[in-house]
Design a protein around this motif. Structure first.
Motif, PDB file in Angstrom:
ATOM      1  N   ASP A 183      -2.733  11.738  -6.868  1.00 54.07           N
ATOM      2  CA  ASP A 183      -2.741  13.137  -6.295  1.00 54.07           C
ATOM      3  C   ASP A 183      -3.672  12.935  -5.218  1.00 54.07           C
ATOM      4  OD1 ASP A 183      -0.701  14.209  -7.038  1.00 54.07           O
ATOM      5  OD2 ASP A 183      -1.553  16.008  -8.153  1.00 54.07           O
ATOM      6  N   GLU A 184      -4.870  12.373  -5.533  1.00 51.16           N
ATOM      7  CA  GLU A 184      -6.053  12.747  -4.528  1.00 51.16           C
ATOM      8  C   GLU A 184      -6.270  11.525  -3.545  1.00 51.16           C
ATOM      9  OE1 GLU A 184      -9.603  13.704  -6.704  1.00 51.16           O
ATOM     10  OE2 GLU A 184      -8.856  15.495  -7.385  1.00 51.16           O
ATOM     11  N   LYS A 185      -5.800  10.295  -3.948  1.00 53.11           N
ATOM     12  CA  LYS A 185      -6.171   9.142  -3.114  1.00 53.11           C
ATOM     13  C   LYS A 185      -4.989   8.432  -2.634  1.00 53.11           C
ATOM     14  CE  LYS A 185     -10.568   9.541  -4.089  1.00 53.11           C
ATOM     15  NZ  LYS A 185     -11.388   9.890  -3.164  1.00 53.11           N
ATOM     16  N   SER A 186      -3.712   8.630  -3.402  1.00 57.45           N
ATOM     17  CA  SER A 186      -2.683   7.905  -2.868  1.00 57.45           C
ATOM     18  C   SER A 186      -1.322   8.986  -2.433  1.00 57.45           C
ATOM     19  CB  SER A 186      -2.199   7.084  -3.937  1.00 57.45           C
ATOM     20  OG  SER A 186      -3.057   6.148  -4.357  1.00 57.45           O
ATOM     21  N   SER A 187      -1.721  10.107  -1.795  1.00 58.11           N
ATOM     22  CA  SER A 187      -0.920  11.139  -1.420  1.00 58.11           C
ATOM     23  C   SER A 187      -0.037  10.754  -0.129  1.00 58.11           C
ATOM     24  CB  SER A 187      -1.538  12.462  -1.185  1.00 58.11           C
ATOM     25  OG  SER A 187      -2.355  12.279  -0.244  1.00 58.11           O
ATOM     26  N   ILE A 188       0.868  11.641   0.096  1.00 56.00           N
ATOM     27  CA  ILE A 188       1.783  11.511   1.363  1.00 56.00           C
ATOM     28  C   ILE A 188       0.777  11.584   2.562  1.00 56.00           C
ATOM     29  CG2 ILE A 188       3.127  13.003   2.720  1.00 56.00           C
ATOM     30  CD1 ILE A 188       4.914  11.315   0.850  1.00 56.00           C
ATOM     31  N   ALA A 189      -0.288  12.373   2.349  1.00 55.70           N
ATOM     32  CA  ALA A 189      -1.330  12.705   3.621  1.00 55.70           C
ATOM     33  C   ALA A 189      -1.762  11.264   4.042  1.00 55.70           C
ATOM     34  CB  ALA A 189      -2.564  13.617   3.285  1.00 55.70           C
ATOM     35  N   ARG A 214      -5.067   4.111  12.654  1.00 55.65           N
ATOM     36  CA  ARG A 214      -3.991   3.948  11.799  1.00 55.65           C
ATOM     37  C   ARG A 214      -4.212   2.659  11.123  1.00 55.65           C
ATOM     38  NH1 ARG A 214      -0.580   4.567  16.782  1.00 55.65           N
ATOM     39  NH2 ARG A 214      -0.294   2.499  16.801  1.00 55.65           N
ATOM     40  N   GLU A 215      -4.601   1.618  11.778  1.00 56.79           N
ATOM     41  CA  GLU A 215      -5.121   0.296  11.068  1.00 56.79           C
ATOM     42  C   GLU A 215      -6.009   0.533   9.760  1.00 56.79           C
ATOM     43  OE1 GLU A 215      -3.451  -2.635  11.041  1.00 56.79           O
ATOM     44  OE2 GLU A 215      -1.903  -1.511  12.450  1.00 56.79           O
ATOM     45  N   LYS A 216      -7.044   1.408  10.066  1.00 61.45           N
ATOM     46  CA  LYS A 216      -8.096   1.845   8.988  1.00 61.45           C
ATOM     47  C   LYS A 216      -7.308   2.589   7.980  1.00 61.45           C
ATOM     48  CE  LYS A 216     -12.112   4.218   8.185  1.00 61.45           C
ATOM     49  NZ  LYS A 216     -13.292   4.960   8.790  1.00 61.45           N
ATOM     50  N   ALA A 217      -6.325   3.551   8.239  1.00 58.31           N
ATOM     51  CA  ALA A 217      -5.642   4.403   7.166  1.00 58.31           C
ATOM     52  C   ALA A 217      -4.748   3.279   6.361  1.00 58.31           C
ATOM     53  CB  ALA A 217      -4.726   5.474   7.867  1.00 58.31           C
ATOM     54  N   LYS A 218      -4.122   2.324   7.220  1.00 56.60           N
ATOM     55  CA  LYS A 218      -3.250   1.417   6.250  1.00 56.60           C
ATOM     56  C   LYS A 218      -4.272   0.452   5.241  1.00 56.60           C
ATOM     57  CE  LYS A 218       0.304   0.187   9.489  1.00 56.60           C
ATOM     58  NZ  LYS A 218       1.051  -0.883  10.449  1.00 56.60           N
ATOM     59  N   GLU A 219      -5.041   0.127   5.647  1.00 55.32           N
ATOM     60  CA  GLU A 219      -6.125  -0.523   4.705  1.00 55.32           C
ATOM     61  C   GLU A 219      -6.442   0.434   3.629  1.00 55.32           C
ATOM     62  OE1 GLU A 219      -6.884  -3.872   4.713  1.00 55.32           O
ATOM     63  OE2 GLU A 219      -5.512  -3.941   6.225  1.00 55.32           O
ATOM     64  N   GLU A 220      -6.889   1.604   3.795  1.00 53.15           N
ATOM     65  CA  GLU A 220      -7.218   2.650   2.944  1.00 53.15           C
ATOM     66  C   GLU A 220      -5.893   2.577   1.808  1.00 53.15           C
ATOM     67  OE1 GLU A 220      -8.616   5.935   4.765  1.00 53.15           O
ATOM     68  OE2 GLU A 220     -10.551   5.133   5.365  1.00 53.15           O
ATOM     69  N   VAL A 221      -4.837   2.619   2.371  1.00 51.49           N
ATOM     70  CA  VAL A 221      -3.876   2.956   1.440  1.00 51.49           C
ATOM     71  C   VAL A 221      -3.552   1.818   0.733  1.00 51.49           C
ATOM     72  CG1 VAL A 221      -1.172   3.142   1.394  1.00 51.49           C
ATOM     73  CG2 VAL A 221      -2.556   4.808   2.840  1.00 51.49           C
ATOM     74  N   PHE A 222      -3.548   0.385   1.253  1.00 47.45           N
ATOM     75  CA  PHE A 222      -3.411  -0.701   0.594  1.00 47.45           C
ATOM     76  C   PHE A 222      -4.374  -1.022  -0.473  1.00 47.45           C
ATOM     77  CE2 PHE A 222      -1.663  -2.835   4.702  1.00 47.45           C
ATOM     78  CZ  PHE A 222      -0.413  -2.637   4.133  1.00 47.45           C
TER      79      PHE A 222
END
Length: 220
Positions: A102-108, A121-129
């Motif tokens: 809920d807190e780390k892997s959300s739609i946001a 965007r690239e930084k956000a992708k790395e965080e999601v990965f």
């Protein structure tokens, strides 16, 4: 004694769908009330005056809000087909991963991969990965996060198992690949197959997400 169980929800909300999954897994009869989130009902304001959001479970006139809280309430109230382990440590472990999702892997986080400057965007992708890799590691060789049966973490993970794939198609950004996350992809396939009757129509959800993404991009 007859019990009255109401669920105020929204058809496209992964949080509402979590609660429906738990109720159906346990065989609980309930009445579903669809909320128009652009024109919220007096019942929603009455039962959730703090956040005014779905889902809201109303059990014999008493409201319970916030999807993770509702899932635990359901499990404690109706004992058949448990979705949380009995062992205290294992229960705590499941709660941790449900909260992590809920807190780390959300739609946001997924949305962040599509909006803003390229570097952002690239930084956000790395965080999601990174977050998806934690979940990949947690699965180990298990069929579901709950072992052989669907549990709290699996139900919470519907946002990754189903909604993420629809979001990827709507945005054109691929995050969950079999090359990077084979265990998570296998889990998503099996999870969706097991609970497909509790999921919103993919084409309708895809159209809704495309409208939202298009509107957000147009406003920038």
């Amino acid at each position: 004694m007859d019990e009255e169980v109401l669920l105020l929800g929204s058809w496209g909300s992964p949080f509402s769908r979590r609660v429906e999954m738990a109720l159906k897994l346990k065989g609980i009869e309930y009445k579903y009330i669809e909320e128009d989130l652009t024109n919220k009902s007096p019942s929603l304001f009455k039962y959730n005056p703090v956040y005014k959001k779905v889902p809201v479970l109303v059990h014999n006139g008493k409201p319970v809000v916030e999807s993770l809280v509702i899932l635990e309430y359901i499990d404690e109230t109706w004992k058949d087909h448990p979705i949380l382990p009995k062992d205290p440590y294992e229960r705590a472990h499941a709660r941790f991963w449900a909260k992590f999702i809920d807190e780390k892997s959300s739609i946001a986080g997924f949305k962040a991969c599509c909006w803003g400057e390229e570097k952002e965007r690239e930084k956000a992708k790395e965080e999601v990965f990174e977050k998806l890799q934690f979940l990949e590691n947690e699965l180990k060789e298990k069929r579901f996060f709950g072992g052989e049966n669907i549990g709290l973490v699996d139900i919470t993970g519907n946002i990754i198992g189903y909604w993420l794939g629809v979001f990827e198609e709507a945005s054109g950004v691929k995050l969950l690949t079999r090359e990077k996350f084979p265990k998570l992809c296998n889990w998503a396939d099996e999870f969706v197959s097991a609970i497909k009757e509790n999921l919103p129509p993919r084409d309708k959800l895809l159209a809704t997400l495309r409208r939202r993404l298009g509107g957000a991009n147009a406003s920038k």
